[in-house]
Design a protein around this motif. Structure first.
Motif, PDB file in Angstrom:
ATOM      1  N   THR A  51       0.850  -1.198   0.000  1.00 28.85           N
ATOM      2  CA  THR A  51       0.000   0.000   0.000  1.00 28.85           C
ATOM      3  C   THR A  51       0.878   1.237   0.000  1.00 28.85           C
ATOM      4  N   ARG A  52       0.296   2.375  -0.328  1.00 26.73           N
ATOM      5  CA  ARG A  52       1.000   3.645  -0.177  1.00 26.73           C
ATOM      6  C   ARG A  52       1.132   3.967   1.307  1.00 26.73           C
ATOM      7  N   ALA A  53       2.311   4.435   1.693  1.00 31.07           N
ATOM      8  CA  ALA A  53       2.532   4.758   3.102  1.00 31.07           C
ATOM      9  C   ALA A  53       1.578   5.845   3.581  1.00 31.07           C
ATOM     10  N   ASP A  54       1.228   6.787   2.685  1.00 38.55           N
ATOM     11  CA  ASP A  54       0.365   7.896   3.116  1.00 38.55           C
ATOM     12  C   ASP A  54      -1.090   7.478   3.302  1.00 38.55           C
ATOM     13  N   ARG A  55      -1.428   6.235   2.911  1.00 36.66           N
ATOM     14  CA  ARG A  55      -2.785   5.736   3.160  1.00 36.66           C
ATOM     15  C   ARG A  55      -2.940   5.242   4.599  1.00 36.66           C
ATOM     16  N   ASN A  56      -1.806   4.997   5.272  1.00 34.28           N
ATOM     17  CA  ASN A  56      -1.803   4.533   6.662  1.00 34.28           C
ATOM     18  C   ASN A  56      -2.630   3.256   6.838  1.00 34.28           C
ATOM     19  N   ILE A  57      -2.485   2.342   5.882  1.00 32.18           N
ATOM     20  CA  ILE A  57      -3.124   1.028   5.987  1.00 32.18           C
ATOM     21  C   ILE A  57      -2.122   0.089   6.643  1.00 32.18           C
ATOM     22  N   THR A  58      -2.371  -0.259   7.868  1.00 34.54           N
ATOM     23  CA  THR A  58      -1.393  -1.022   8.655  1.00 34.54           C
ATOM     24  C   THR A  58      -1.700  -2.509   8.677  1.00 34.54           C
ATOM     25  N   ALA A  59      -2.727  -2.959   8.000  1.00 32.74           N
ATOM     26  CA  ALA A  59      -3.148  -4.360   8.036  1.00 32.74           C
ATOM     27  C   ALA A  59      -2.068  -5.282   7.476  1.00 32.74           C
ATOM     28  N   ALA A  60      -1.916  -6.441   8.109  1.00 33.46           N
ATOM     29  CA  ALA A  60      -1.023  -7.479   7.612  1.00 33.46           C
ATOM     30  C   ALA A  60      -1.791  -8.770   7.345  1.00 33.46           C
ATOM     31  N   ASP A  61      -3.108  -8.705   7.418  1.00 33.56           N
ATOM     32  CA  ASP A  61      -3.961  -9.869   7.241  1.00 33.56           C
ATOM     33  C   ASP A  61      -5.030  -9.530   6.203  1.00 33.56           C
ATOM     34  N   TRP A  62      -5.198 -10.397   5.226  1.00 37.35           N
ATOM     35  CA  TRP A  62      -6.169 -10.111   4.165  1.00 37.35           C
ATOM     36  C   TRP A  62      -7.595 -10.019   4.698  1.00 37.35           C
ATOM     37  N   GLN A  63      -7.850 -10.583   5.881  1.00 38.32           N
ATOM     38  CA  GLN A  63      -9.180 -10.525   6.479  1.00 38.32           C
ATOM     39  C   GLN A  63      -9.406  -9.283   7.329  1.00 38.32           C
ATOM     40  N   ASP A  64      -8.370  -8.459   7.481  1.00 35.14           N
ATOM     41  CA  ASP A  64      -8.489  -7.254   8.297  1.00 35.14           C
ATOM     42  C   ASP A  64      -9.557  -6.323   7.709  1.00 35.14           C
ATOM     43  N   PRO A  65     -10.362  -5.687   8.556  1.00 33.36           N
ATOM     44  CA  PRO A  65     -11.389  -4.761   8.053  1.00 33.36           C
ATOM     45  C   PRO A  65     -10.827  -3.655   7.170  1.00 33.36           C
ATOM     46  N   GLN A  66      -9.585  -3.224   7.430  1.00 30.22           N
ATOM     47  CA  GLN A  66      -8.981  -2.203   6.575  1.00 30.22           C
ATOM     48  C   GLN A  66      -8.872  -2.696   5.137  1.00 30.22           C
ATOM     49  N   VAL A  67      -8.516  -3.958   4.965  1.00 34.82           N
ATOM     50  CA  VAL A  67      -8.380  -4.531   3.627  1.00 34.82           C
ATOM     51  C   VAL A  67      -9.757  -4.757   3.004  1.00 34.82           C
ATOM     52  N   ALA A  68     -10.646  -5.341   3.781  1.00 28.64           N
ATOM     53  CA  ALA A  68     -11.981  -5.647   3.269  1.00 28.64           C
ATOM     54  C   ALA A  68     -12.729  -4.397   2.807  1.00 28.64           C
ATOM     55  N   ALA A  69     -12.379  -3.247   3.382  1.00 27.50           N
ATOM     56  CA  ALA A  69     -13.066  -2.002   3.031  1.00 27.50           C
ATOM     57  C   ALA A  69     -12.560  -1.391   1.735  1.00 27.50           C
ATOM     58  N   LEU A  70     -11.436  -1.888   1.210  1.00 27.63           N
ATOM     59  CA  LEU A  70     -10.849  -1.310   0.004  1.00 27.63           C
ATOM     60  C   LEU A  70     -11.577  -1.796  -1.250  1.00 27.63           C
ATOM     61  N   GLY A  71     -11.464  -0.998  -2.308  1.00 27.91           N
ATOM     62  CA  GLY A  71     -12.217  -1.312  -3.520  1.00 27.91           C
ATOM     63  C   GLY A  71     -11.406  -1.900  -4.646  1.00 27.91           C
ATOM     64  N   ARG A  72     -10.199  -1.361  -4.901  1.00 25.82           N
ATOM     65  CA  ARG A  72      -9.441  -1.786  -6.079  1.00 25.82           C
ATOM     66  C   ARG A  72      -8.177  -2.523  -5.661  1.00 25.82           C
ATOM     67  N   PHE A  73      -8.033  -3.746  -6.159  1.00 28.93           N
ATOM     68  CA  PHE A  73      -6.923  -4.621  -5.801  1.00 28.93           C
ATOM     69  C   PHE A  73      -6.108  -4.952  -7.041  1.00 28.93           C
ATOM     70  N   ALA A  74      -4.787  -4.840  -6.937  1.00 26.67           N
ATOM     71  CA  ALA A  74      -3.882  -5.269  -8.006  1.00 26.67           C
ATOM     72  C   ALA A  74      -3.293  -6.616  -7.608  1.00 26.67           C
ATOM     73  N   ILE A  75      -3.521  -7.627  -8.435  1.00 26.62           N
ATOM     74  CA  ILE A  75      -3.020  -8.974  -8.176  1.00 26.62           C
ATOM     75  C   ILE A  75      -2.506  -9.559  -9.481  1.00 26.62           C
ATOM     76  N   ARG A  76      -1.810 -10.695  -9.382  1.00 24.78           N
ATOM     77  CA  ARG A  76      -1.431 -11.460 -10.561  1.00 24.78           C
ATOM     78  C   ARG A  76      -2.479 -12.550 -10.794  1.00 24.78           C
ATOM     79  N   PHE A  77      -2.698 -12.874 -12.066  1.00 28.26           N
ATOM     80  CA  PHE A  77      -3.645 -13.926 -12.399  1.00 28.26           C
ATOM     81  C   PHE A  77      -3.140 -15.282 -11.897  1.00 28.26           C
ATOM     82  N   TYR A  78      -4.070 -16.203 -11.647  1.00 31.49           N
ATOM     83  CA  TYR A  78      -3.782 -17.584 -11.255  1.00 31.49           C
ATOM     84  C   TYR A  78      -3.003 -17.658  -9.938  1.00 31.49           C
TER      85      TYR A  78
END
Length: 311
Positions: free
Chosen positions: A148-175
């Motif tokens: 994440t961008r440091a200025d977003r102050n997203i401190t989550a280290a778990d994909w299930q964290d509410p901070q992550v779940a609240a986000l809208g756009r995710f960049a991932i690799r296929f498969y």
């Protein structure tokens, strides 16, 4: 880590291999670094043409298009991929000269098109325990990461964290486990158009389509994506080099697919050799101990977070 069954990354690639026309006995992703794909009618001819190995040379399977893992040095300042550099260190520790067997194809094809036809003898950066190969002692262990961008102050280290779940756009690799994560969060359909837009809407039918790690990081840095989820070696170099301060956090909790399959997020990485080449494997294992300090130096320079290997 020696897996009790096929690695998760191989299982996640099954849908890709089906779209390419065939599923080999075992397959895994690159994230790594998957090394197999559909049948090739030229394989028999390539096997016949393979020259006998020189015992003073370590022949390494290498892709020209798998940065940051593997790439040729270039006129524009490109340096060898970090796995190429580790291969050089390994060869030196074995008292051999390194010889790269380059291919213009992605690394997903290396076992089928290069190693099995004996055009080269080792594949770098495979999952420990890959059943298609004999695999060495792990030379590093690392994790999937949240970027994440440091200025977003997203401190989550778990994909299930509410901070992550609240986000809208995710960049991932296929498969990748990223697809499983998005499906578990109910966000895959919302992100599908965005993700395919990153590859100009190329169809995955009968071809391998992937989003480069550099592009994934750039999407976060420029604010197009809220967060990236990727295998650390795929993105660490670009996170480290970013002009926009970024935060990279190790993913802590495994993901369970809807069918109950557990998707681990931490992996040991090894050198792979052909299954009938136990003598070379023993030589590689011995050299990895000797080369440990130099290998660690390369990995730290790359910015890859390191964990203690399981095996």
């Amino acid at each position: 880590m020696t897996h009790s069954g096929p690695t998760t990354r191989r299982l996640l690639l099954a849908s890709l291999l089906l779209s390419l026309g065939a599923v080999p006995a075992m397959a895994q992703t690159p994230a790594a670094q998957a090394k197999d794909a559909a049948p090739n009618t030229a394989q028999g001819a390539a096997t016949a043409a393979a020259a006998p190995a020189d015992p003073g040379v370590l022949r390494v399977c290498a892709s020209e298009v798998e940065a940051p893992f593997s790439q040729k040095e270039g006129k524009n300042g490109e340096k060898l991929g970090f796995e190429n550099r580790i291969a050089e260190v390994l060869a030196n520790a074995m008292g051999r000269k390194v010889q790269f067997s380059w291919t213009s194809k992605p690394a997903i094809y290396q076992v089928r098109d290069q190693l099995d036809p004996k055009l080269c003898d080792v594949v770098m950066g495979v999952d420990t325990g890959d059943a298609r190969l004999l695999t060495s002692r792990p030379y590093y262990r690392t994790s999937y990461v949240l970027v994440t961008r440091a200025d977003r102050n997203i401190t989550a280290a778990d994909w299930q964290d509410p901070q992550v779940a609240a986000l809208g756009r995710f960049a991932i690799r296929f498969y990748s486990p990223g697809e499983t994560m998005l499906k578990r969060l109910g966000k895959y359909e919302d992100n599908a158009s965005y993700l395919y837009g990153l590859v100009n809407f190329k169809s995955p039918r009968n071809q391998y389509v992937q989003i480069p790690g550099e592009r994934i990081v750039a999407e976060v840095a420029n604010g197009e994506a809220d967060i990236a989820f990727a295998f650390a070696p795929e993105v660490a170099r670009y996170v480290k080099a970013s002009q926009v301060p970024l935060r990279m956090s190790l993913a802590g909790t495994s993901i369970t697919r809807f069918d109950g399959t557990v998707v681990p997020l931490h992996y040991d990485q090894s050198v792979g050799v052909r299954r009938d080449d136990a003598a070379l494997l023993a030589e590689v294992d011995k050299a990895l101990v000797k080369a440990r300090p130099q290998i660690d130096e390369i990995l730290v320079e790359e910015g890859i977070p390191l964990l203690k290997p399981n095996s």
